[in-house]
Design a protein around this motif. Structure first.
Motif, short mmCIF file in Angstrom:
data_model
loop_
_atom_site.label_atom_id
_atom_site.label_comp_id
_atom_site.label_asym_id
_atom_site.label_seq_id
_atom_site.Cartn_x
_atom_site.Cartn_y
_atom_site.Cartn_z
N LYS A 14 0.83 -1.20 0.00
CA LYS A 14 0.00 0.00 0.00
C LYS A 14 0.87 1.26 0.00
O LYS A 14 0.62 2.20 -0.75
CB LYS A 14 -0.92 0.01 1.23
CG LYS A 14 -2.07 -0.98 1.13
CD LYS A 14 -3.03 -0.80 2.29
CE LYS A 14 -4.22 -1.73 2.14
NZ LYS A 14 -5.21 -1.56 3.22
N TRP A 18 1.06 3.91 -3.06
CA TRP A 18 0.76 5.33 -2.85
C TRP A 18 1.94 6.22 -3.22
O TRP A 18 1.76 7.32 -3.72
CB TRP A 18 0.35 5.58 -1.40
CG TRP A 18 -1.09 5.34 -1.14
CD1 TRP A 18 -1.68 4.23 -0.64
CD2 TRP A 18 -2.16 6.27 -1.39
NE1 TRP A 18 -3.03 4.39 -0.56
CE2 TRP A 18 -3.37 5.64 -1.01
CE3 TRP A 18 -2.23 7.56 -1.90
CZ2 TRP A 18 -4.60 6.25 -1.12
CZ3 TRP A 18 -3.46 8.19 -2.01
CH2 TRP A 18 -4.63 7.54 -1.63
N LEU A 183 -4.70 12.13 1.85
CA LEU A 183 -5.59 11.01 1.57
C LEU A 183 -5.00 9.70 2.07
O LEU A 183 -5.70 8.86 2.66
CB LEU A 183 -5.85 10.93 0.05
CG LEU A 183 -6.67 12.08 -0.55
CD1 LEU A 183 -6.74 11.93 -2.07
CD2 LEU A 183 -8.07 12.12 0.05
N PHE A 184 -3.71 9.50 1.83
CA PHE A 184 -3.07 8.26 2.26
C PHE A 184 -3.01 8.16 3.78
O PHE A 184 -3.31 7.12 4.36
CB PHE A 184 -1.66 8.17 1.68
CG PHE A 184 -0.87 7.01 2.21
CD1 PHE A 184 -1.28 5.71 1.96
CD2 PHE A 184 0.27 7.21 2.97
CE1 PHE A 184 -0.56 4.63 2.45
CE2 PHE A 184 0.99 6.14 3.47
CZ PHE A 184 0.57 4.84 3.20
N ARG A 186 -4.97 9.58 5.89
CA ARG A 186 -6.31 9.32 6.41
C ARG A 186 -6.67 7.84 6.26
O ARG A 186 -7.26 7.24 7.17
CB ARG A 186 -7.33 10.19 5.66
CG ARG A 186 -8.75 10.04 6.19
CD ARG A 186 -9.71 10.96 5.48
NE ARG A 186 -11.05 10.80 6.01
CZ ARG A 186 -12.11 11.45 5.57
NH1 ARG A 186 -11.96 12.34 4.59
NH2 ARG A 186 -13.30 11.26 6.09
N THR A 187 -6.32 7.28 5.11
CA THR A 187 -6.59 5.86 4.90
C THR A 187 -5.85 5.00 5.91
O THR A 187 -6.37 3.98 6.39
CB THR A 187 -6.18 5.46 3.47
OG1 THR A 187 -6.88 6.28 2.53
CG2 THR A 187 -6.50 4.00 3.19
N LYS A 190 -6.94 6.25 9.96
CA LYS A 190 -8.32 6.03 10.38
C LYS A 190 -8.47 4.71 11.15
O LYS A 190 -9.04 4.69 12.25
CB LYS A 190 -9.26 6.07 9.17
CG LYS A 190 -10.73 5.98 9.55
CD LYS A 190 -11.60 6.12 8.30
CE LYS A 190 -13.07 6.03 8.67
NZ LYS A 190 -13.94 6.15 7.47
N ASN A 214 -13.20 -2.91 7.78
CA ASN A 214 -13.51 -3.44 6.45
C ASN A 214 -12.77 -4.75 6.26
O ASN A 214 -11.55 -4.77 6.08
CB ASN A 214 -13.11 -2.42 5.38
CG ASN A 214 -13.47 -2.91 3.98
OD1 ASN A 214 -14.18 -3.90 3.82
ND2 ASN A 214 -12.97 -2.22 2.97
N SER A 217 -10.26 -5.55 3.19
CA SER A 217 -8.88 -5.07 3.06
C SER A 217 -7.88 -6.15 3.48
O SER A 217 -6.91 -6.41 2.80
CB SER A 217 -8.68 -3.80 3.89
OG SER A 217 -8.91 -4.07 5.26
#
Length: 459
Positions: A14, A18, A183-184, A186-187, A190, A214, A217
């Motif tokens: 990941k 990214w 964005l990364f 936060r992903t 979180k 989730n 993932s």
């Protein structure tokens, strides 16, 4: 059966994805902005073989004027031997005279070269061509500036990006990388925050805490969350079983204890003088055991939210007055003084018996461990009533303060026969206060004993 390898299930891939996505996104944004901006010029100093070759050409033109004095510089430079391979541009600093050596070629815009006339030879890059120069050529007592022009047949993909202003390139790079980094992060953060909140809730006693993740993932954080849920479920099961066992055992002890008390009462009717002290001792211990079992059952019901609570709007001061009156009488019997300051006029939604029991437990502890004085301070605020009860005893080790509110916990100094207590009073008090949406805190006073603060909020 082994799980099928899936790169998305690993944080490494990941992060790797990214990283490259950020680079590609940044280049794409730079290219888009380059199409929207006006043409610009980039230049840096010319050196090496290209400079030597350009100077040799200038020297050749200067020497040719002696062989062909009737020829102009434009005619010499337009000779097919030169014009076939090179597009040259000549100009003069103090004159409007300027020409190319190829007359039939579509002439590029050379006005962008004006700023280089006073500079050392440069490589000037525009979106239409690249120019090398200027190199001075002395011809027939005139000085010309010569440039070699290299038009772009197919402009390089990144040329317009190179020609963008430095401030714009910097702004685009920072903006694009910042956006994707947010964005990364936060992903990534979180689920970490979810685990952190759940851990805090579990540490605060909320054993039913679970983390919703989730499951598609399947990365390391999801696996950690699943392990946390398994751990929390086992903890909840163990603690629930322990509380149920304690309640069941306490309940079952009530019947033989009641029979013991009845037998003691019957024996006292037929007692002799020799048996009187023994029967009195048995009765006292049976009563202590009965009180302990009552406290255990009460605590179990409070922890399981099975305690019947009847809240009514009533003045807190009237409840405190009765508790303080009993505490004053008890402290006088032990030759100690109870000092009360402040009062409250607030009416709160209270279970009178339960909240009175909470204050009574604290006051009895303060009386037991105080040397001479117990203080009770009542403060009335707009949104809360704060009651502080303190003593002038020895206090408690700071590391043991949080444990005083746990069931059956007693500090080493209090584990003496004459100190009394089962370690349940403060635990019951804690749950009683929390049921009323209040808080209880314990702290040591400076050079003095323990201070207990109860805050009861109201709308």
């Amino acid at each position: 059966m082994l799980n099928k390898f899936n790169p998305r299930n690993y944080l490494f891939f990941k992060v790797f994805s990214w990283f490259w996505l950020t680079i590609l996104f940044t280049l794409t944004v730079l290219f888009v902005f380059s199409q929207l901006t006006e043409s610009n010029v980039d230049s840096h100093k010319l050196h090496g073989p290209k400079l030597i070759n350009l100077k040799r050409l200038a020297n050749g033109l200067e020497r040719a004027q002696h062989k062909k004095p009737d020829k102009t510089l434009e005619q010499l430079a337009s000779h097919p031997r030169i014009a076939r391979h090179r597009l040259l541009y000549f100009t003069q600093i103090d004159s409007n005279l300027a020409f190319f050596n190829q007359q039939n070629t579509q002439q590029p815009d050379v006005s962008l070269l004006a700023f280089t006339q006073q500079l050392e030879p440069q490589i000037i890059t525009t979106d239409k061509y690249r120019a090398l120069g200027p190199v001075k050529v002395s011809y027939q007592q005139q000085t010309f500036l010569m440039y070699e022009i290299e038009p772009w047949r197919t402009p390089p993909l990144g040329l317009r990006i190179i020609l963008m202003p430095a401030w714009l390139k910097t702004l685009v790079v920072i903006g694009a990388t910042l956006l994707l980094s947010l964005l990364f992060s936060r992903t990534l953060i979180k689920p970490i925050n979810k685990i952190k909140r759940a851990t805090t809730q579990l540490a605060n006693g909320q054993l039913d805490t679970r983390i919703e993740m989730n499951r598609k993932s399947g990365d390391e954080l999801t696996m950690l969350a699943n392990d946390f849920n398994v751990m929390a479920q086992r903890l909840e099961s163990l603690v629930t079983s322990q509380k149920r066992l304690m309640a069941d055992v306490s309940h079952e002890l009530r019947s033989p204890l009641t029979r013991l008390q009845m037998a003691t009462g019957l024996a006292q009717l037929k007692q002799s003088s020799e048996q009187e002290s023994y029967l009195s001792r048995i009765e006292k211990e049976a009563n202590n055991l009965d009180q302990m079992i009552s406290d255990v059952l009460k605590l179990s019901r409070l922890e399981a939210n099975n305690q019947y609570i009847q809240k009514d709007l009533q003045p807190l001061q009237s409840i405190l007055q009765q508790v303080l009156k009993d505490a004053e009488f008890e402290s006088e019997q032990q030759h100690k003084q109870l000092k009360v300051t402040g009062s409250t006029s607030k009416q709160l939604e209270l279970d009178a018996a339960l909240i009175a029991s909470a204050f009574e437990n604290i006051l009895r502890n303060a009386i037991r461990y105080a040397k001479t004085t117990i203080s009770c301070d009542i403060k009335d605020y707009d949104k809360a009533v704060i009651v502080t009860i303190s003593d002038d005893g020895e206090g408690v080790e700071a590391s043991e303060l949080p444990m005083l509110l746990e069931p059956f916990y007693r500090i080493s100094q209090s584990r003496e026969r004459n100190s009394g207590g089962t370690g349940l009073g403060l635990a019951i008090t804690k749950h009683a206060v929390e049921i009323h949406k209040g808080t209880i805190t314990l702290e040591n006073q400076h050079n003095s004993g323990l201070k207990v603060t109860i805050t009861l909020n109201h709308d």
